[in-house]
Design a protein around this motif. Structure first.
Motif, mmCIF file in Angstrom:
data_model
loop_
_atom_site.group_PDB
_atom_site.id
_atom_site.type_symbol
_atom_site.label_atom_id
_atom_site.label_comp_id
_atom_site.label_asym_id
_atom_site.label_seq_id
_atom_site.Cartn_x
_atom_site.Cartn_y
_atom_site.Cartn_z
ATOM 1 N N THR A 9 0.828 -1.204 0.000
ATOM 2 C CA THR A 9 0.000 0.000 0.000
ATOM 3 C C THR A 9 0.865 1.258 0.000
ATOM 4 N N ALA A 10 1.907 1.264 0.831
ATOM 5 C CA ALA A 10 2.814 2.413 0.882
ATOM 6 C C ALA A 10 3.514 2.604 -0.459
ATOM 7 N N LEU A 11 3.975 1.506 -1.049
ATOM 8 C CA LEU A 11 4.633 1.597 -2.348
ATOM 9 C C LEU A 11 3.668 2.107 -3.415
ATOM 10 N N GLY A 12 2.429 1.623 -3.379
ATOM 11 C CA GLY A 12 1.438 2.059 -4.351
ATOM 12 C C GLY A 12 1.161 3.549 -4.260
ATOM 13 N N LEU A 13 1.071 4.073 -3.036
ATOM 14 C CA LEU A 13 0.846 5.511 -2.859
ATOM 15 C C LEU A 13 2.013 6.325 -3.414
ATOM 16 N N VAL A 14 3.231 5.866 -3.145
ATOM 17 C CA VAL A 14 4.420 6.571 -3.652
ATOM 18 C C VAL A 14 4.435 6.556 -5.175
ATOM 19 N N LEU A 15 4.227 5.374 -5.768
ATOM 20 C CA LEU A 15 4.257 5.257 -7.226
ATOM 21 C C LEU A 15 3.181 6.126 -7.875
ATOM 22 N N ALA A 16 1.964 6.098 -7.307
ATOM 23 C CA ALA A 16 0.867 6.870 -7.889
ATOM 24 C C ALA A 16 1.186 8.358 -7.894
ATOM 25 N N ASN A 17 1.661 8.872 -6.761
ATOM 26 C CA ASN A 17 1.958 10.295 -6.671
ATOM 27 C C ASN A 17 3.128 10.691 -7.575
ATOM 28 N N VAL A 18 4.159 9.855 -7.618
ATOM 29 C CA VAL A 18 5.335 10.178 -8.432
ATOM 30 C C VAL A 18 5.000 10.120 -9.922
ATOM 31 N N PHE A 19 4.360 9.037 -10.360
ATOM 32 C CA PHE A 19 4.135 8.854 -11.795
ATOM 33 C C PHE A 19 3.108 9.832 -12.353
ATOM 34 N N PHE A 20 1.996 10.020 -11.652
ATOM 35 C CA PHE A 20 0.988 10.936 -12.171
ATOM 36 C C PHE A 20 1.493 12.379 -12.151
ATOM 37 N N THR A 21 2.259 12.727 -11.133
ATOM 38 C CA THR A 21 2.848 14.069 -11.111
ATOM 39 C C THR A 21 3.832 14.243 -12.252
ATOM 40 N N ALA A 22 4.662 13.228 -12.481
ATOM 41 C CA ALA A 22 5.645 13.304 -13.572
ATOM 42 C C ALA A 22 4.967 13.419 -14.928
ATOM 43 N N LEU A 23 3.853 12.706 -15.110
ATOM 44 C CA LEU A 23 3.134 12.784 -16.377
ATOM 45 C C LEU A 23 2.587 14.189 -16.619
ATOM 46 N N VAL A 24 2.138 14.824 -15.546
ATOM 47 C CA VAL A 24 1.559 16.160 -15.680
ATOM 48 C C VAL A 24 2.633 17.209 -15.979
ATOM 49 N N VAL A 25 3.741 17.152 -15.273
ATOM 50 C CA VAL A 25 4.719 18.243 -15.348
ATOM 51 C C VAL A 25 5.869 17.979 -16.317
ATOM 52 N N ARG A 26 6.074 16.703 -16.731
ATOM 53 C CA ARG A 26 7.262 16.420 -17.538
ATOM 54 C C ARG A 26 6.980 15.743 -18.871
ATOM 55 N N ASN A 27 5.887 15.018 -18.999
ATOM 56 C CA ASN A 27 5.677 14.248 -20.219
ATOM 57 C C ASN A 27 5.373 15.165 -21.403
ATOM 58 N N THR A 28 6.115 15.001 -22.472
ATOM 59 C CA THR A 28 5.907 15.783 -23.690
ATOM 60 C C THR A 28 5.506 14.893 -24.864
ATOM 61 N N GLN A 29 5.385 13.592 -24.640
ATOM 62 C CA GLN A 29 5.008 12.694 -25.722
ATOM 63 C C GLN A 29 3.508 12.783 -25.994
ATOM 64 N N PRO A 30 3.096 12.673 -27.239
ATOM 65 C CA PRO A 30 1.661 12.684 -27.553
ATOM 66 C C PRO A 30 0.973 11.432 -27.033
ATOM 67 N N LEU A 31 -0.347 11.490 -26.951
ATOM 68 C CA LEU A 31 -1.116 10.384 -26.379
ATOM 69 C C LEU A 31 -0.878 9.052 -27.091
ATOM 70 N N PRO A 32 -0.859 8.980 -28.433
ATOM 71 C CA PRO A 32 -0.667 7.678 -29.090
ATOM 72 C C PRO A 32 0.622 6.969 -28.702
#
Length: 358
Positions: free
Chosen positions: A119-142
């Motif tokens: 559960t702790a790992l899942g919370l860390v991964l969710a916050n890190v990955f979704f935040t990274a997608l919002v602020v850093r991802n520049t790839q198009p959806l496809p």
């Protein structure tokens, strides 16, 4: 002898360095197949499968630990890539599949430690990955979205299932554990709907080639099935609760559970059609790849949840479906496991041939 040992060490090092983040799907697939076999009373088979899943979990944890130490840049690259980062959620789901088995078979202490860590790992991964997608991802959806994104919803619902299984032992520490689990379940359903919208947008409004429809798209069905499985656990627990406010949630939970199971059922013929288009119409060869475990897990999950649907509704067709999919999942697991072993042996053979020629 020394040369053979060196060859095996080299091969193992290469395997560890190139280990896909989603390889814990092997644990998920084997563990859920064990649960399905247990539902139908095949206890020796279930115990054997659980032992294989537990051993695979330990080996993969060790290999990933070595990978973090030896090639941290490759691990960070996988974490930063939207095509691979969600594969790390298989660690959470795989551990919780084992924890659920342990809780059901009266090993709450070990199950609790696994559940807390996952559960702790899942919370860390969710916050890190979704935040990274919002602020850093520049790839198009496809080029970003694929079926592995839905493992985030699978991991969320795996946390719910174990929480419900451990509720009799956890109430002393978390009195409202069932209500909290219900809230997390609804969040998991919302997450599934959100990600599935992206998946469908990718499939409907972008070019799709046979190489794109990989086995992890079966997780679209598996994520719905595990959502339904978590719902069946909650219905049984909420219905027996002494708290009137929790009992009021039963009709809503019952309806959503059947909806998710029906949606998972709808996915099956669609995924089969995708497979025929890929492998028959376009003659895409079926070769072993670790992503195949992402297809075995949904099949085992569907067999498991359909057995629970039968227990909840007493609809005879569900019992038949569950048994049929248990054998289908078992055949898929065996074929994938044999393919995995053959790929290892083939890689070792090629390594020996290369060494002899040089």
């Amino acid at each position: 002898m020394r040369q053979k040992i060196d060859q095996m060490r080299t091969l193992l090092r290469q395997r560890i360095e190139g280990l896909p983040p989603g390889y814990f799907a092997l644990v998920m697939a084997t563990g859920i197949l064990a649960a399905a076999a247990d539902e139908w009373g095949f206890h020796p088979l279930a115990l054997t499968l659980f032992a294989i899943a537990a051993l695979a979990h330990l080996i993969l944890l060790l290999m990933n630990g070595i990978r973090v130490i030896t090639v941290p840049r490759r691990v960070l690259a996988d974490c930063a890539d939207p095509r691979t980062c969600f594969g790390f959620f298989t660690v959470v789901a795989g551990g919780n599949v084992l924890a659920s088995w342990l809780a059901v078979h009266h090993y709450p202490a070990i199950a609790s430690w696994l559940w807390v860590g996952d559960t702790a790992l899942g919370l860390v991964l969710a916050n890190v990955f979704f935040t990274a997608l919002v602020v850093r991802n520049t790839q198009p959806l496809p080029s970003s979205v694929n079926g592995t994104w839905l493992i985030a919803a699978v991991a969320t619902h795996s946390v719910v299932i174990v929480a419900v299984d451990l509720a009799p032992w956890m109430r002393a520490f978390i009195p409202n554990v069932i209500f909290v689990a219900w809230l997390v379940w609804t969040c998991g359903l919302a997450l599934y709907a959100l990600i599935l919208a992206f998946v469908w947008q990718r499939l409907l409004f972008s070019d799709v080639s046979p190489h794109d429809l990989t086995p992890p798209y079966w997780i679209s069905m598996g994520a719905a099935a595990i959502g339904a499985l978590a719902g069946t656990r909650l219905v049984a627990t909420l219905g027996s609760s002494a708290t009137e406010s929790l009992q009021l949630l039963v009709p809503f939970t019952y309806g959503l559970t059947l909806l998710m199971w029906g949606w998972a059922t709808w996915w099956i013929p669609q995924l089969i059609i995708f497979g025929v288009w890929r492998h028959v119409a376009h003659r895409q060869a079926i070769r072993y790849d670790s992503s195949l475990w992402g297809m075995v897990f949904p099949l085992g999950m569907y067999a498991t949840v359909t057995a629970q649907i039968w227990s909840m509704t007493r609809w005879g067709v569900a019992a038949t479906l569950s048994l049929v999919f248990l054998w289908i999942a078992g055949a898929a697991w065996l074929a994938t496991f044999v393919g995995m072993v053959r790929s290892w042996l083939s890689a070792l053979s090629r390594r020996r041939l290369y060494s002899n020629n040089s």
